[in-house]
Design a protein around this motif. Structure first.
Motif, PDB file in Angstrom:
ATOM      1  N   PHE A 217       0.791  -1.226   0.000  1.00  0.00           N
ATOM      2  CA  PHE A 217       0.000   0.000   0.000  1.00  0.00           C
ATOM      3  C   PHE A 217       0.828   1.284   0.000  1.00  0.00           C
ATOM      4  N   GLU A 218       2.120   1.210   0.279  1.00  0.00           N
ATOM      5  CA  GLU A 218       2.940   2.420   0.333  1.00  0.00           C
ATOM      6  C   GLU A 218       3.670   2.729  -0.963  1.00  0.00           C
ATOM      7  N   THR A 219       3.730   1.784  -1.901  1.00  0.00           N
ATOM      8  CA  THR A 219       4.555   1.983  -3.093  1.00  0.00           C
ATOM      9  C   THR A 219       3.738   2.478  -4.275  1.00  0.00           C
ATOM     10  N   LEU A 220       4.476   2.826  -5.317  1.00  0.00           N
ATOM     11  CA  LEU A 220       3.852   3.219  -6.572  1.00  0.00           C
ATOM     12  C   LEU A 220       3.181   2.029  -7.231  1.00  0.00           C
ATOM     13  N   GLN A 221       2.322   2.347  -8.194  1.00  0.00           N
ATOM     14  CA  GLN A 221       1.688   1.284  -8.963  1.00  0.00           C
ATOM     15  C   GLN A 221       2.505   1.000 -10.216  1.00  0.00           C
ATOM     16  N   TYR A 222       2.436  -0.242 -10.679  1.00  0.00           N
ATOM     17  CA  TYR A 222       3.174  -0.689 -11.850  1.00  0.00           C
ATOM     18  C   TYR A 222       2.190  -1.172 -12.908  1.00  0.00           C
ATOM     19  N   PRO A 223       2.511  -0.982 -14.202  1.00  0.00           N
ATOM     20  CA  PRO A 223       1.620  -1.461 -15.262  1.00  0.00           C
ATOM     21  C   PRO A 223       1.777  -2.966 -15.531  1.00  0.00           C
ATOM     22  N   TYR A 224       2.404  -3.662 -14.626  1.00  0.00           N
ATOM     23  CA  TYR A 224       2.601  -5.111 -14.712  1.00  0.00           C
ATOM     24  C   TYR A 224       2.724  -5.621 -13.276  1.00  0.00           C
ATOM     25  N   LEU A 225       2.525  -6.890 -13.089  1.00  0.00           N
ATOM     26  CA  LEU A 225       2.692  -7.488 -11.767  1.00  0.00           C
ATOM     27  C   LEU A 225       4.156  -7.906 -11.626  1.00  0.00           C
ATOM     28  N   PRO A 226       4.909  -7.276 -10.714  1.00  0.00           N
ATOM     29  CA  PRO A 226       6.315  -7.652 -10.550  1.00  0.00           C
ATOM     30  C   PRO A 226       6.450  -9.154 -10.265  1.00  0.00           C
ATOM     31  N   PRO A 227       7.443  -9.814 -10.874  1.00  0.00           N
ATOM     32  CA  PRO A 227       7.554 -11.268 -10.754  1.00  0.00           C
ATOM     33  C   PRO A 227       7.802 -11.768  -9.335  1.00  0.00           C
ATOM     34  N   ASN A 228       8.371 -10.923  -8.479  1.00  0.00           N
ATOM     35  CA  ASN A 228       8.661 -11.373  -7.116  1.00  0.00           C
ATOM     36  C   ASN A 228       7.466 -11.189  -6.179  1.00  0.00           C
ATOM     37  N   ILE A 229       6.356 -10.656  -6.661  1.00  0.00           N
ATOM     38  CA  ILE A 229       5.172 -10.413  -5.829  1.00  0.00           C
ATOM     39  C   ILE A 229       4.149 -11.516  -6.077  1.00  0.00           C
ATOM     40  N   THR A 230       3.845 -12.263  -5.032  1.00  0.00           N
ATOM     41  CA  THR A 230       2.848 -13.328  -5.155  1.00  0.00           C
ATOM     42  C   THR A 230       1.477 -12.900  -4.654  1.00  0.00           C
TER      43      THR A 230
END
Length: 155
Positions: free
Chosen positions: A79-92
């Motif tokens: 909830f504290e970070t920026l949003q990404y236009p893709y799902l980062p691979p290390n985030i499950t």
């Protein structure tokens, strides 16, 4: 995970495409939309948010919003970070997903805007790649719209 939706509404002003944005307290720009309720579909949520936040008709109802295709999705790993236009691979287990939908305006629409907000029509050329002023999601919309052709119809 929190699910959100946002409307990409393109209008023509002075023969150029403009994006409708909400400006919060004269500082932050955002697309109209919001969070889904439990069990609510993306389309139903977006129509509810647009009807409650941006439109007024007789008895609080106006013409039905026409929600089109999903243009893109933005992810928040926490909830504290920026949003990404893709799902980062290390985030499950991402914390938030925001889907952007193309919305067609009805032929006639009267707008109301909540307090502390301004409704602005901003030229796409001003928004493109302008992260500092509009943030990553809004500044990325012109690229998402690049697959469409805009034809200005003379009346």
């Amino acid at each position: 995970m929190r699910n959100c939706v946002a409307a990409v509404i393109v209008v023509e002003l002075f023969k150029h495409p403009h994006l409708l944005l909400l400006q919060v307290n004269n500082s932050i720009f955002k697309l109209p939309g919001g969070r889904l309720r439990p069990g609510e579909s993306d389309i139903d949520c977006l129509k509810r948010k647009l009807s409650s936040k941006l439109s007024a008709g007789e008895n609080g109802r106006g013409p039905e919003w026409e929600v089109g295709e999903c243009l893109g999705m933005w992810w928040k790993p926490d909830f504290e970070t920026l949003q990404y236009p893709y799902l980062p691979p290390n985030i499950t287990r991402p914390k938030e997903c925001t889907k952007l939908f193309l919305v067609k305006l009805p032929p006639s629409r009267r707008f109301i805007v909540p307090k502390n907000f301004k409704l602005l029509a901003v030229p796409l050329c001003e928004i493109h790649d302008n992260h500092k002023a509009y943030g990553p999601i809004v500044s990325g919309v012109p690229q998402l719209l690049s697959k469409f052709s805009f034809n200005v119809v003379e009346s």
